[in-house]
Design a protein around this motif. Sequence first.
Motif, PDB file in Angstrom:
ATOM      1  N   ASN A  21     -11.436  -3.147  22.775  1.00  0.00           N
ATOM      2  CA  ASN A  21     -10.398  -3.746  23.599  1.00  0.00           C
ATOM      3  C   ASN A  21     -10.135  -5.179  23.155  1.00  0.00           C
ATOM      4  OD1 ASN A  21      -9.873  -1.550  25.390  1.00  0.00           O
ATOM      5  ND2 ASN A  21     -11.820  -1.960  26.419  1.00  0.00           N
ATOM      6  N   ASP A  55     -11.126  -8.189  17.573  1.00  0.00           N
ATOM      7  CA  ASP A  55      -9.819  -8.805  17.780  1.00  0.00           C
ATOM      8  C   ASP A  55      -9.718 -10.071  16.931  1.00  0.00           C
ATOM      9  OD1 ASP A  55      -7.424  -9.833  18.713  1.00  0.00           O
ATOM     10  OD2 ASP A  55      -7.945  -9.738  20.828  1.00  0.00           O
ATOM     11  N   PHE A  82      -5.163  -1.834  18.822  1.00  0.00           N
ATOM     12  CA  PHE A  82      -6.510  -1.657  19.347  1.00  0.00           C
ATOM     13  C   PHE A  82      -6.841  -0.178  19.487  1.00  0.00           C
ATOM     14  CE2 PHE A  82      -4.906  -5.736  20.663  1.00  0.00           C
ATOM     15  CZ  PHE A  82      -5.946  -6.586  20.323  1.00  0.00           C
ATOM     16  N   PRO A 103     -10.124   1.284  21.020  1.00  0.00           N
ATOM     17  CA  PRO A 103     -11.467   1.213  21.596  1.00  0.00           C
ATOM     18  C   PRO A 103     -12.136   2.580  21.645  1.00  0.00           C
ATOM     19  CG  PRO A 103      -9.812   1.091  23.323  1.00  0.00           C
ATOM     20  CD  PRO A 103      -9.065   1.041  22.028  1.00  0.00           C
ATOM     21  N   ASP A 115     -14.841  -7.110  27.218  1.00  0.00           N
ATOM     22  CA  ASP A 115     -15.315  -6.573  28.494  1.00  0.00           C
ATOM     23  C   ASP A 115     -16.587  -7.280  28.954  1.00  0.00           C
ATOM     24  OD1 ASP A 115     -13.219  -4.826  28.402  1.00  0.00           O
ATOM     25  OD2 ASP A 115     -14.403  -3.077  27.837  1.00  0.00           O
TER      26      ASP A 115
END
Length: 323
Positions: free
Chosen positions: A36, A42, A64, A66, A190
Amino acid sequence: MNFKRLSTALVCALGFAAPAFAQSVIDHPECVAPANPGGGFDLTCRVAQTGLAPHVSSPVQVNFMPGGIGAVAFNQFNTNRADDGSAIVAFSTGSLLNIITGKYGAFDENSVRWVATAGADFGAVVVRADSDYKNLKDVMDDLSSDPQSVVVGAGGSVGSQDWMKGALLMREAGGTPMQMRYVAFDGGGDAIAALLGGSIEVYTGDVGEMVPYLESGDMRILAVLSPERLDAPFDQIPTAKEQGYNVEWTILRGFYMGGKTSDEDYKKWVDAFNAAYGTEEFAKIQHDKGLLPLNMSGEELSASIEERMKTLREIATEAGLVQ
């Protein structure tokens, strides 16, 4: 190895070596971050997006994917996207560790083509700005006396590189990794949200991904897991070693492609990175993202990956993660 001197030397070297490459013509270039938004993958793709801009014919789009701390993407690029010449996928030392421990399934390091590096990053021990933990000793004292009282979390399951950082801290505190109270998240973004929300107390993340959060004052780094202190903006943060704890974790960040990618498409990406490595602009992007300019591509990177896998397999075996 003196990483600060290495950084300075490489930046200086880059200033004097600027090979002239034409723009690589890549249709719809894409960098896949296999987690994410907000974490280390990222960050890695953003280095490619910005750093390659002058060297590819079209802007690099970041998408993305995930799942499984990179497992979904690794499998995608070994099956239905194995010959996709337009896309690169971000990886880190943790991805290599996941391959070793079987988290990526039947595919291994020889199943993909290793393209280039974005730079090097280092582990970090992070808490919220208002945490009762004021220094690394506070954390280590609690890990030593009552491991279950410290809720550690990061973007990876047991056996991942973020877990390994916590495991090394736990071992240094005199305990065993299995005593650690660890919460796994699907990516650094997260885990950072959980730290800020109070679900965990200590985040064993990476230095590079901390830049925006340090600027906002939301979090504090208690220690960097580097051999020596890093350059600004991290020069005021002590290493674990200088605080008396022999814990170090260096993260290689880079990119791979599907194993069936054509030599022509593979070379386009390698050439683009080589062109970027020859500029001061790329070195500045690495610095701004908290990365050291560890620049390797093509065959050189592939050989380095082979050696790193040997070392990581030894570490994983010692930790009981593989037989």
